[in-house]
Design a protein around this motif. Structure first.
Motif, mmCIF file in Angstrom:
data_model
loop_
_atom_site.group_PDB
_atom_site.id
_atom_site.type_symbol
_atom_site.label_atom_id
_atom_site.label_comp_id
_atom_site.label_asym_id
_atom_site.label_seq_id
_atom_site.Cartn_x
_atom_site.Cartn_y
_atom_site.Cartn_z
ATOM 1 N N GLU A 5 -0.253 3.809 -4.161
ATOM 2 C CA GLU A 5 -1.693 3.816 -3.898
ATOM 3 C C GLU A 5 -2.104 4.912 -2.930
ATOM 4 N N ARG A 6 -1.113 5.589 -2.315
ATOM 5 C CA ARG A 6 -1.411 6.679 -1.381
ATOM 6 C C ARG A 6 -0.491 7.864 -1.690
ATOM 7 N N ILE A 7 -1.031 9.062 -1.723
ATOM 8 C CA ILE A 7 -0.229 10.271 -1.901
ATOM 9 C C ILE A 7 -0.481 11.205 -0.723
ATOM 10 N N TYR A 8 0.606 11.687 -0.118
ATOM 11 C CA TYR A 8 0.522 12.679 0.950
ATOM 12 C C TYR A 8 1.222 13.936 0.459
ATOM 13 N N VAL A 9 0.437 14.982 0.216
ATOM 14 C CA VAL A 9 0.971 16.220 -0.340
ATOM 15 C C VAL A 9 0.921 17.310 0.720
ATOM 16 N N HIS A 10 2.054 18.000 0.879
ATOM 17 C CA HIS A 10 2.127 19.076 1.872
ATOM 18 C C HIS A 10 1.192 20.208 1.480
ATOM 19 N N THR A 68 6.716 16.467 -10.710
ATOM 20 C CA THR A 68 6.113 15.550 -9.745
ATOM 21 C C THR A 68 4.765 15.039 -10.233
ATOM 22 N N ALA A 69 3.980 15.908 -10.855
ATOM 23 C CA ALA A 69 2.682 15.475 -11.373
ATOM 24 C C ALA A 69 2.854 14.399 -12.437
ATOM 25 N N ARG A 70 3.796 14.615 -13.360
ATOM 26 C CA ARG A 70 4.055 13.597 -14.392
ATOM 27 C C ARG A 70 4.569 12.306 -13.760
ATOM 28 N N GLY A 71 5.474 12.443 -12.801
ATOM 29 C CA GLY A 71 6.028 11.258 -12.146
ATOM 30 C C GLY A 71 4.991 10.486 -11.352
ATOM 31 N N ALA A 72 4.064 11.212 -10.726
ATOM 32 C CA ALA A 72 3.015 10.545 -9.952
ATOM 33 C C ALA A 72 2.089 9.745 -10.851
ATOM 34 N N VAL A 73 1.824 10.236 -12.055
ATOM 35 C CA VAL A 73 0.990 9.482 -13.002
ATOM 36 C C VAL A 73 1.645 8.135 -13.313
ATOM 37 N N ALA A 74 2.931 8.162 -13.610
ATOM 38 C CA ALA A 74 3.637 6.905 -13.891
ATOM 39 C C ALA A 74 3.692 6.014 -12.656
ATOM 40 N N ALA A 75 3.904 6.614 -11.490
ATOM 41 C CA ALA A 75 4.022 5.840 -10.258
ATOM 42 C C ALA A 75 2.723 5.148 -9.885
ATOM 43 N N VAL A 107 -5.964 3.234 -9.068
ATOM 44 C CA VAL A 107 -6.671 4.058 -8.087
ATOM 45 C C VAL A 107 -5.670 4.552 -7.050
ATOM 46 N N VAL A 108 -5.738 5.852 -6.731
ATOM 47 C CA VAL A 108 -4.863 6.401 -5.704
ATOM 48 C C VAL A 108 -5.685 7.308 -4.791
ATOM 49 N N ALA A 109 -5.384 7.253 -3.496
ATOM 50 C CA ALA A 109 -6.035 8.103 -2.495
ATOM 51 C C ALA A 109 -5.079 9.218 -2.110
ATOM 52 N N LYS A 152 0.891 -1.170 0.000
ATOM 53 C CA LYS A 152 0.000 0.000 0.000
ATOM 54 C C LYS A 152 0.922 1.211 0.000
ATOM 55 N N ASN A 153 1.610 1.377 -1.126
ATOM 56 C CA ASN A 153 2.806 2.213 -1.176
ATOM 57 C C ASN A 153 2.495 3.706 -1.176
ATOM 58 N N PRO A 154 3.211 4.486 -0.343
ATOM 59 C CA PRO A 154 2.962 5.923 -0.236
ATOM 60 C C PRO A 154 3.913 6.755 -1.101
ATOM 61 N N LEU A 155 3.422 7.908 -1.510
ATOM 62 C CA LEU A 155 4.229 8.927 -2.183
ATOM 63 C C LEU A 155 4.059 10.228 -1.418
#
Length: 492
Positions: free
Chosen positions: A269-274, A249-256, A368-370, A235-238
């Motif tokens: 599957e999880r993104i935590y953005v400041h 980062t936006a382009r990289g997150a799409v690939a990730a 799907v990413v949260a 359940k990997n975080p970014l």
């Protein structure tokens, strides 16, 4: 013998049928493998190396054939299929060159300088069982078999019943490269029959798949006291730091998040953005996601293909629907793409996913990413570490700050300003999970050495370590104790 029908997830069309091997047929394959392994283990490492280098060349020459069958069996886009070809070719080359060094007897410090000469030898474990998944039917079959074969083992491999033809074609290519008969055998069939029998017959078990099945296989390996390695769920975080470059980062997150239709153990599957960068990052990420080209076919221009089956798409749909019903917000996606085929699903971004939603903690294994906004880096790290899984993570921002964050994450690999490929492709480094994401490691030196048994050979010259028969035991103990105290003082 009964057969299994293999269908294309994109169209539902019939690809072919393969045998559903029985327990008896599986045990018979192990008997042949043990006979073949005796000869293979005496084959010089230099010859094994040349076979793998020929595999490298043949795979690159015939890559179009492999790309077609991988896509037909999985529905993935061509770029994701090429990732598999590239991974296996590079793995073959890496371990072909590493094997002579890793398998060479190594001299270590003996018990008594000058009097004790000690070497460590590496012997193959015997017959390695590999149970491979459907999401990377070439990479996660052959890239585990290559180091096992180079170490002198035979391999019995069970591909997933949805994707057997890729592994069968790979076995043919290894035979063309010069691998002797029965050293690698591909047994098609179901997990409860062939997979279970492999676990009960092999000398070492390698598994890639779900945590639930990994526990069952690990229990069998534990009862049998054989080696076991497994890459399981994630359940990997970014984490997006305030210093991150928004567009990159936006382009990289799409690939990730959406590579291989999100069907990747190490995908995000999880993104935590400041919060300081959220207003810039979120719309850029949504825009980049909505710009993806999704569809069937063998064209290189497609960014994402289908999921593995209509049944798996339904599971993803249910997780998204459950999250939305409990209060999550849909930023984009969230729908089946029936106009493209029965297993297509749109890349989906959710926010405000509540903790009681199944998607919050369970592996989705789909596109799907949260996304969650956090108020500090400490909060991002704490949220990332909440999961019982610990496979992969990604951190985007200033490299020095990102490295500090990386060292606080409870995962096996961390990619800085990349999603997952940088760590995965670093074949000199170990790859694997913490916690419920697995045991053991692939890649690195341990990725080959785990398929060996260590044998220590020590030669003692002159005085025996137990003392001379002419010296009283008490006097011997006094002399040795004095020598140890003197030696410790010299090393201060």
């Amino acid at each position: 013998m009964t057969t299994l029908t293999v269908t294309c997830p994109v169209t539902g069309s019939h690809i072919g049928d393969v045998p559903a091997h029985s327990p008896a047929a599986t045990r018979d394959a192990f008997s042949r493998a043990r006979l073949a392994q005796q000869s293979w283990s005496t084959t010089p490492v230099s010859q094994r190396k040349q076979i793998m280098l020929r595999l490298h060349d043949l795979l690159l020459e015939r890559q179009a054939e492999f790309l077609d069958i991988i896509q037909d069996e999985t529905g993935k886009n061509r770029g994701s299929a090429f990732d598999e070809v590239l991974d296996v070719a590079v793995t073959a080359r890496h371990y072909a060159h590493a094997a002579p060094r890793l398998l060479r007897p190594r001299q270590v410090r003996g018990a008594v300088p000058l009097l004790t000469r000690t070497h460590v030898e590496r012997a193959p474990v015997g017959v390695v069982g590999i149970i491979a998944p459907w999401n990377y039917p070439l990479s996660l079959a052959l890239s585990d078999a290559i180091p096992a074969l180079l170490a002198g083992n035979a391999v019995v491999l069970k591909p997933d019943e949805k994707t057997p033809f890729t592994a069968l074609l790979a076995a043919d290519l290894l035979a063309e490269a010069g691998l002797p008969d029965d050293v690698l055998q591909v047994l098609t069939g179901t997990g409860p029959v062939v997979g279970d029998t492999i676990a009960r017959e092999c000398d070492y078990l390698m598994f890639t798949g779900s945590t639930a099945v990994g526990r069952e296989l690990g229990a069998i390996a534990g009862q049998r006291l054989i080696g076991f390695s497994a890459e399981l769920g994630g359940k990997n975080p970014l984490i997006v730091l305030p210093s991150a470059d928004v567009a990159r980062t936006a382009r990289g997150a799409v690939a990730a998040c959406f590579a291989n239709s999100g069907q990747l153990c190490i995908s995000i599957e999880r993104i935590y953005v400041h919060r300081d960068i959220a207003d810039d990052f979120i719309p850029a990420f949504v825009e980049a996601t909505e710009a993806m080209r999704i569809g069937p076919g063998h064209e290189w221009s497609t960014d994402m293909g289908s999921l593995i089956s209509p049944e798996h798409r339904l599971q993803v749909e249910e997780l998204v629907s459950d999250a939305l019903s409990r209060g999550a917000t849909l930023l984009t996606g969230g729908r089946a793409l029936d106009e493209l085929g029965p297993a297509f699903y749109s890349p989906t971004i959710l926010t405000d996913v509540p903790t009681d939603a199944h998607l919050f903690g369970e592996e989705t294994f789909g596109p799907v990413v949260a996304l969650t906004i956090v108020d500090s880096v400490d909060e991002a790290v704490a949220r990332a570490n909440e999961s019982p899984y610990g496979l992969n993570a990604s951190v985007w921002g200033d490299v020095a700050e990102a490295r500090r964050v990386a060292s606080r994450l409870k995962v096996g690999t961390v990619n800085i300003n990349e999603g997952f490929a940088a760590a995965w492709a670093s074949l000199d480094a170990p790859m694997g999970g913490w916690g419920q994401s697995g045991v053991g490691r692939r890649h690195g030196d341990s990725g080959l050495l785990k398929y060996t048994e260590a044998r220590t050979v020590a030669v003692q010259r002159g005085v025996a370590l137990s003392g001379s028969s002419g010296v009283p035991r008490e006097r011997y103990a006094q002399v040795v104790s004095t020598a140890l105290r003197y030696g410790r003082a010299l090393l201060r």
